[in-house]
Design an enzyme around this catalytic site. Structure first.
Site, PDB file in Angstrom:
ATOM      1  N   CYS A  53      54.322 -28.979  16.454  1.00 39.98           N
ATOM      2  CA  CYS A  53      55.617 -28.385  16.678  1.00 39.98           C
ATOM      3  C   CYS A  53      56.420 -29.626  17.339  1.00 39.98           C
ATOM      4  O   CYS A  53      56.697 -30.594  16.888  1.00 39.98           O
ATOM      5  CB  CYS A  53      55.490 -27.287  17.305  1.00 39.98           C
ATOM      6  N   ASP A  65      59.116 -22.409   6.630  1.00 42.13           N
ATOM      7  CA  ASP A  65      59.546 -22.527   8.108  1.00 42.13           C
ATOM      8  C   ASP A  65      60.966 -22.157   8.356  1.00 42.13           C
ATOM      9  O   ASP A  65      61.815 -23.040   7.725  1.00 42.13           O
ATOM     10  CB  ASP A  65      59.289 -23.892   8.311  1.00 42.13           C
ATOM     11  N   HIS A 109      56.326 -21.612   9.960  1.00 43.58           N
ATOM     12  CA  HIS A 109      56.046 -22.681  10.954  1.00 43.58           C
ATOM     13  C   HIS A 109      54.870 -22.382  11.802  1.00 43.58           C
ATOM     14  O   HIS A 109      54.404 -21.121  11.564  1.00 43.58           O
ATOM     15  CB  HIS A 109      57.272 -22.813  11.870  1.00 43.58           C
TER      16      HIS A 109
END
Length: 289
Positions: free
Chosen positions: A169, A226, A258
């Site tokens: 991330c 995502d 995600h």
């Protein structure tokens, strides 16, 4: 999980401030529905036969806290992996990733890269973490702290000639940037890291800006579903890498959201996570780490 109503309650009342806040959130490149938690992982890796624990590294502005793991009995110097946190900091999931890498024979180190700005574990929601911590962390500071971590690794038996980086991330974006920053990096694996965004004083460049300047090949692992990283950014990055003649690659898991590797979240997707982990191992091995 945060509902739309709950997320709206995090927004400032002033319209311009609300727009600024939403822009900051979008720039972070992660799923808004995820709340910070004390990570309890699906995969739990014991420290048996490992040397694992905390420590600190002297850096500008204080002592950088770290978590590290390495084989307890190892002959010779160890290949080293810098593990870069999500926005939620170095919690149990990130520590477990270090132990997983140590079980594979690596010295894995996760520095707490927000330590000057604050502790995300003390905050109650994503909005607070973004506003009070993440938005104040300069890229230059992060890169310097990772340099210090790589140097510290030498005293723990790390091999300066076999240095890699992986991040998740927020840390996925940093993985791309650090691979263009440190000429000693041999390989990187970036998990769903943001690729583009508006430049600012603290974040002057993004991965799309440095695709032609990578010192080492990076494997990017992204989810087709995502909501924070649009596929046109992924496709643009692929085009820039190809134009630069880079050996880097991007793999997209069409049905994954995600944070599909984060096994303490509802976003976890076992098949994509396991495939990505296998690819990471192969990538490091093929590039001499």
């Amino acid at each position: 999980m945060t509902t739309t109503k709950e997320f709206d309650s995090l927004l400032p009342s002033n319209c311009s401030d609300r727009r600024s806040f939403i822009t900051t959130v979008a720039a972070a490149g992660f799923a808004l529905a995820v709340q910070p938690v004390q990570a309890q992982t699906v995969i739990s890796t014991s420290s048996d036969k490992l040397e694992a624990g905390g420590g600190s590294i002297p850096v500008e502005g204080g002592a950088l806290p770290i978590y590290y793991a390495r084989p307890a009995q190892a002959a010779g110097r160890l290949p080293t992996v810098l593990v870069v946190q999500e926005i939620f900091g170095v919690h149990e999931y990130i520590r477990d990733v270090c132990r997983r890498l140590a079980k594979l024979g690596y010295l894995a180190i996760a520095p707490e890269l927000y330590f000057r700005q604050g502790d995300p574990a003390r905050l109650e929601n994503v909005g607070a973490i973004l506003e009070t911590i993440v938005s104040k962390v300069p890229d230059a500071q992060v890169l310097a702290d990772l340099d210090a971590t790589a140097a510290w690794a030498l005293g723990k038996g790390g091999d300066a000639g076999r240095l890699a980086i992986t991040g998740f991330c927020w840390g996925g974006r940093i993985t791309w940037l650090y691979s263009a920053h440190n000429p000693k990096i041999k390989a990187g694996v970036a998990w769903y890291g943001k690729l583009d965004g508006a430049p600012s004083a603290l974040t002057p460049r993004h991965p799309l800006d440095i695709a032609g300047s990578l010192h080492a090949p990076v494997l990017g692992l992204y989810g087709g579903q995502d909501q924070g990283i649009p596929m046109h950014d992924v496709e643009a990055m692929q085009a820039e890498l190809k134009k630069a003649g880079s050996k880097s690659e991007i793999v997209v898991y069409p049905d994954a959201p995600h944070a599909f590797h984060a096994d303490y979240r509802p976003s976890y997707r076992k098949e994509a996570a396991e495939d990505g982990w296998k690819r990471l191992q192969t990538w490091f091995r093929e590039h001499g780490v």
